[in-house]
Design a protein around this motif. Structure first.
Motif, PDB file in Angstrom:
ATOM      1  N   PHE A   1       1.087 -30.905  -4.129  1.00  0.00           N
ATOM      2  CA  PHE A   1       0.173 -30.040  -3.360  1.00  0.00           C
ATOM      3  C   PHE A   1       0.367 -30.369  -1.884  1.00  0.00           C
ATOM      4  CE2 PHE A   1      -3.320 -27.362  -2.634  1.00  0.00           C
ATOM      5  CZ  PHE A   1      -4.328 -27.996  -1.913  1.00  0.00           C
ATOM      6  N   SER A   2       1.362 -29.783  -1.257  1.00  0.00           N
ATOM      7  CA  SER A   2       1.657 -30.108   0.138  1.00  0.00           C
ATOM      8  C   SER A   2       0.995 -29.109   1.078  1.00  0.00           C
ATOM      9  CB  SER A   2       3.170 -30.145   0.374  1.00  0.00           C
ATOM     10  OG  SER A   2       3.738 -28.896   0.063  1.00  0.00           O
ATOM     11  N   LEU A   3       0.697 -29.579   2.272  1.00  0.00           N
ATOM     12  CA  LEU A   3       0.050 -28.777   3.302  1.00  0.00           C
ATOM     13  C   LEU A   3       1.038 -28.496   4.412  1.00  0.00           C
ATOM     14  CD1 LEU A   3      -2.595 -27.581   4.624  1.00  0.00           C
ATOM     15  CD2 LEU A   3      -2.862 -29.820   5.719  1.00  0.00           C
ATOM     16  N   LYS A   4       1.197 -27.237   4.749  1.00  0.00           N
ATOM     17  CA  LYS A   4       2.067 -26.848   5.855  1.00  0.00           C
ATOM     18  C   LYS A   4       1.214 -26.349   7.004  1.00  0.00           C
ATOM     19  CE  LYS A   4       4.738 -23.032   6.086  1.00  0.00           C
ATOM     20  NZ  LYS A   4       5.885 -22.116   5.812  1.00  0.00           N
ATOM     21  N   ILE A   5       1.448 -26.939   8.169  1.00  0.00           N
ATOM     22  CA  ILE A   5       0.750 -26.516   9.385  1.00  0.00           C
ATOM     23  C   ILE A   5       1.781 -25.862  10.285  1.00  0.00           C
ATOM     24  CG2 ILE A   5      -0.707 -27.199  11.312  1.00  0.00           C
ATOM     25  CD1 ILE A   5      -1.436 -29.734   9.733  1.00  0.00           C
ATOM     26  N   SER A   6       1.587 -24.591  10.571  1.00  0.00           N
ATOM     27  CA  SER A   6       2.502 -23.843  11.431  1.00  0.00           C
ATOM     28  C   SER A   6       1.959 -23.788  12.846  1.00  0.00           C
ATOM     29  CB  SER A   6       2.676 -22.416  10.889  1.00  0.00           C
ATOM     30  OG  SER A   6       3.114 -22.417   9.559  1.00  0.00           O
ATOM     31  N   ASP A   7       2.883 -23.649  13.811  1.00  0.00           N
ATOM     32  CA  ASP A   7       2.478 -23.528  15.216  1.00  0.00           C
ATOM     33  C   ASP A   7       1.472 -24.624  15.575  1.00  0.00           C
ATOM     34  OD1 ASP A   7       0.623 -21.072  17.173  1.00  0.00           O
ATOM     35  OD2 ASP A   7       2.178 -22.496  17.787  1.00  0.00           O
ATOM     36  N   SER A   8       1.858 -25.870  15.348  1.00  0.00           N
ATOM     37  CA  SER A   8       0.949 -27.003  15.522  1.00  0.00           C
ATOM     38  C   SER A   8       0.338 -27.030  16.920  1.00  0.00           C
ATOM     39  CB  SER A   8       1.701 -28.317  15.267  1.00  0.00           C
ATOM     40  OG  SER A   8       2.160 -28.375  13.943  1.00  0.00           O
ATOM     41  N   GLN A   9      -0.927 -27.382  16.954  1.00  0.00           N
ATOM     42  CA  GLN A   9      -1.673 -27.469  18.204  1.00  0.00           C
ATOM     43  C   GLN A   9      -2.190 -28.881  18.402  1.00  0.00           C
ATOM     44  OE1 GLN A   9      -4.693 -24.415  17.858  1.00  0.00           O
ATOM     45  NE2 GLN A   9      -3.170 -22.778  17.686  1.00  0.00           N
TER      46      GLN A   9
ATOM     47  N   VAL B   1     -10.151 -27.943   5.145  1.00  0.00           N
ATOM     48  CA  VAL B   1      -9.089 -27.129   5.726  1.00  0.00           C
ATOM     49  C   VAL B   1      -8.706 -25.999   4.787  1.00  0.00           C
ATOM     50  CG1 VAL B   1      -6.680 -27.130   6.505  1.00  0.00           C
ATOM     51  CG2 VAL B   1      -8.184 -29.064   7.068  1.00  0.00           C
ATOM     52  N   ILE B   2      -8.500 -26.362   3.502  1.00  0.00           N
ATOM     53  CA  ILE B   2      -8.008 -25.367   2.553  1.00  0.00           C
ATOM     54  C   ILE B   2      -8.253 -25.872   1.144  1.00  0.00           C
ATOM     55  CG2 ILE B   2      -5.636 -26.256   2.387  1.00  0.00           C
ATOM     56  CD1 ILE B   2      -4.703 -23.291   2.718  1.00  0.00           C
ATOM     57  N   ARG B   3      -8.443 -24.958   0.202  1.00  0.00           N
ATOM     58  CA  ARG B   3      -8.640 -25.334  -1.195  1.00  0.00           C
ATOM     59  C   ARG B   3      -7.763 -24.470  -2.081  1.00  0.00           C
ATOM     60  NH1 ARG B   3     -12.534 -21.750  -3.714  1.00  0.00           N
ATOM     61  NH2 ARG B   3     -13.145 -23.308  -5.239  1.00  0.00           N
ATOM     62  N   GLN B   4      -7.417 -25.032  -3.230  1.00  0.00           N
ATOM     63  CA  GLN B   4      -6.541 -24.342  -4.184  1.00  0.00           C
ATOM     64  C   GLN B   4      -7.126 -24.502  -5.586  1.00  0.00           C
ATOM     65  OE1 GLN B   4      -3.248 -22.812  -3.654  1.00  0.00           O
ATOM     66  NE2 GLN B   4      -3.470 -22.178  -5.784  1.00  0.00           N
ATOM     67  N   GLU B   5      -7.236 -23.394  -6.297  1.00  0.00           N
ATOM     68  CA  GLU B   5      -7.667 -23.457  -7.676  1.00  0.00           C
ATOM     69  C   GLU B   5      -6.425 -23.545  -8.557  1.00  0.00           C
ATOM     70  OE1 GLU B   5     -10.364 -19.947  -6.275  1.00  0.00           O
ATOM     71  OE2 GLU B   5     -10.864 -20.418  -8.363  1.00  0.00           O
ATOM     72  N   ALA B   6      -6.411 -24.476  -9.471  1.00  0.00           N
ATOM     73  CA  ALA B   6      -5.194 -24.749 -10.239  1.00  0.00           C
ATOM     74  C   ALA B   6      -4.749 -23.586 -11.098  1.00  0.00           C
ATOM     75  CB  ALA B   6      -5.394 -25.986 -11.108  1.00  0.00           C
ATOM     76  N   TYR B   7      -5.684 -22.761 -11.546  1.00  0.00           N
ATOM     77  CA  TYR B   7      -5.295 -21.664 -12.421  1.00  0.00           C
ATOM     78  C   TYR B   7      -4.768 -20.471 -11.635  1.00  0.00           C
ATOM     79  CZ  TYR B   7      -9.933 -19.825 -11.296  1.00  0.00           C
ATOM     80  OH  TYR B   7     -11.052 -19.375 -10.648  1.00  0.00           O
TER      81      TYR B   7
ATOM     82  N   GLN C   1      -0.928 -18.255  -6.972  1.00  0.00           N
ATOM     83  CA  GLN C   1      -0.680 -17.919  -5.573  1.00  0.00           C
ATOM     84  C   GLN C   1      -1.120 -19.060  -4.677  1.00  0.00           C
ATOM     85  OE1 GLN C   1      -2.562 -14.297  -4.349  1.00  0.00           O
ATOM     86  NE2 GLN C   1      -1.468 -14.209  -2.401  1.00  0.00           N
ATOM     87  N   ASN C   2      -0.267 -19.413  -3.735  1.00  0.00           N
ATOM     88  CA  ASN C   2      -0.594 -20.484  -2.802  1.00  0.00           C
ATOM     89  C   ASN C   2      -1.671 -20.029  -1.819  1.00  0.00           C
ATOM     90  OD1 ASN C   2       1.260 -22.422  -3.759  1.00  0.00           O
ATOM     91  ND2 ASN C   2       2.921 -21.410  -2.659  1.00  0.00           N
ATOM     92  N   ALA C   3      -2.641 -20.917  -1.583  1.00  0.00           N
ATOM     93  CA  ALA C   3      -3.721 -20.606  -0.641  1.00  0.00           C
ATOM     94  C   ALA C   3      -3.208 -20.639   0.798  1.00  0.00           C
ATOM     95  CB  ALA C   3      -4.853 -21.606  -0.812  1.00  0.00           C
ATOM     96  N   THR C   4      -3.812 -19.782   1.614  1.00  0.00           N
ATOM     97  CA  THR C   4      -3.458 -19.711   3.037  1.00  0.00           C
ATOM     98  C   THR C   4      -4.723 -19.521   3.854  1.00  0.00           C
ATOM     99  OG1 THR C   4      -1.321 -18.688   2.542  1.00  0.00           O
ATOM    100  CG2 THR C   4      -2.153 -18.432   4.764  1.00  0.00           C
ATOM    101  N   GLU C   5      -4.819 -20.256   4.945  1.00  0.00           N
ATOM    102  CA  GLU C   5      -5.921 -20.120   5.899  1.00  0.00           C
ATOM    103  C   GLU C   5      -5.331 -20.175   7.299  1.00  0.00           C
ATOM    104  OE1 GLU C   5      -9.169 -19.611   5.643  1.00  0.00           O
ATOM    105  OE2 GLU C   5      -9.341 -19.732   3.468  1.00  0.00           O
ATOM    106  N   ASN C   6      -5.080 -19.009   7.851  1.00  0.00           N
ATOM    107  CA  ASN C   6      -4.523 -18.906   9.214  1.00  0.00           C
ATOM    108  C   ASN C   6      -3.207 -19.693   9.308  1.00  0.00           C
ATOM    109  OD1 ASN C   6      -6.772 -17.316  10.145  1.00  0.00           O
ATOM    110  ND2 ASN C   6      -7.967 -19.204  10.117  1.00  0.00           N
ATOM    111  N   ARG C   7      -3.168 -20.742  10.117  1.00  0.00           N
ATOM    112  CA  ARG C   7      -1.912 -21.493  10.299  1.00  0.00           C
ATOM    113  C   ARG C   7      -1.662 -22.520   9.192  1.00  0.00           C
ATOM    114  NH1 ARG C   7      -2.042 -24.874  13.949  1.00  0.00           N
ATOM    115  NH2 ARG C   7      -4.282 -24.937  14.403  1.00  0.00           N
TER     116      ARG C   7
END
Lengths: 113, 115
Positions: free
Chosen positions: A75-83, A48-54, A57-63
């Motif tokens: 390291f929490s995941l936020k899902i917007s406009d859930s489908q 879904v998404i990956r984050q490099e520790a260094y 900036q927080n990673a974002t992929e669409n929703r």
């Protein structure tokens, strides 16, 4: 040893609403990668998404976006406009410098119509 | 192939029998991983192959478990004298070498049920 903890076995969200899935981890390393994987009933794990520790900036992929708090090892995941198609098991994972991922126990997300 | 292919998709076996699970990685992916996923739990690392290097077998739970891979091709995971606690989904993944940070590509797994 590195560990990954997902404290929410199950979460529910109304369609079109926002939900946040939690993940904490334990490591003494400063450079590593974090991931969220989705596992639908088909069983195939999908990145879904990956984050490099260094990277601060927080990673974002669409929703999908993350809230990465390095000092708190969160390291929490936020899902917007859930489908409805977002309904699945979500796994948080960690890897540092090697190939061996450490996975959490997963959070089952239910999306209510 | 276009994705990681695993077979069989489901396998039911009697306790004490041997089983073989197959994984066909993405063409060009030199790294291959096996993980086990027990019901309601996360993924446990089993074994890692990288090209012709010696595999990392540190996650294999007992000597009943073994795996082989020839070069950068198909891998087989063999479980001898299966036990009920071996029941799980066995997931295979592959990646480019030194690109584990980019994320694995997983197959759909083999659900093994030992009765």
């Amino acid at each position: 040893a590195q560990t990954v903890t997902q404290s929410q076995p199950e979460m529910s969200v109304q369609e079109a609403e926002t939900v946040t899935l939690s993940c904490t981890y334990d490591t003494s390393e400063s450079d590593y990668y974090l991931f969220w994987y989705k596992q639908p009933p088909s069983r195939q794990m999908i990145l879904v998404i990956r984050q490099e520790a260094y990277k601060q900036q927080n990673a974002t992929e669409n929703r999908f976006s993350v809230n990465f708090q390095k000092a708190a090892k969160s390291f929490s995941l936020k899902i917007s406009d859930s489908q409805l198609g977002d309904a699945a098991m979500y796994f948080c994972a960690y890897v540092e410098g090697t190939y061996k991922y450490i996975f959490g126990t997963g959070t089952r997300l239910k999306v209510l119509a | 192939g276009a994705g990681v292919s695993q077979s069989p998709s489901n396998k039911v076996t009697e306790k004490g029998k041997d089983v073989e699970l197959r994984c066909d990685p993405i063409s060009g992916h030199t790294a291959l991983y096996w993980y086990r996923q027990r019901l309601g739990q996360g993924l446990e690392f089993l074994i890692y192959f990288q090209g012709n290097s010696a595999p990392d077998k540190s996650g294999l739970p007992s000597d009943r478990f073994s795996a082989e891979r020839t070069g950068e091709s198909v891998s087989t995971l063999t479980i001898q004298r299966t036990q009920q606690e071996d029941s799980a989904v066995y997931l295979c993944a592959s990646s480019f070498y030194l690109d584990s940070e980019g994320g694995y590509t997983f197959g759909s797994g083999t659900r093994l049920t030992v009765v």
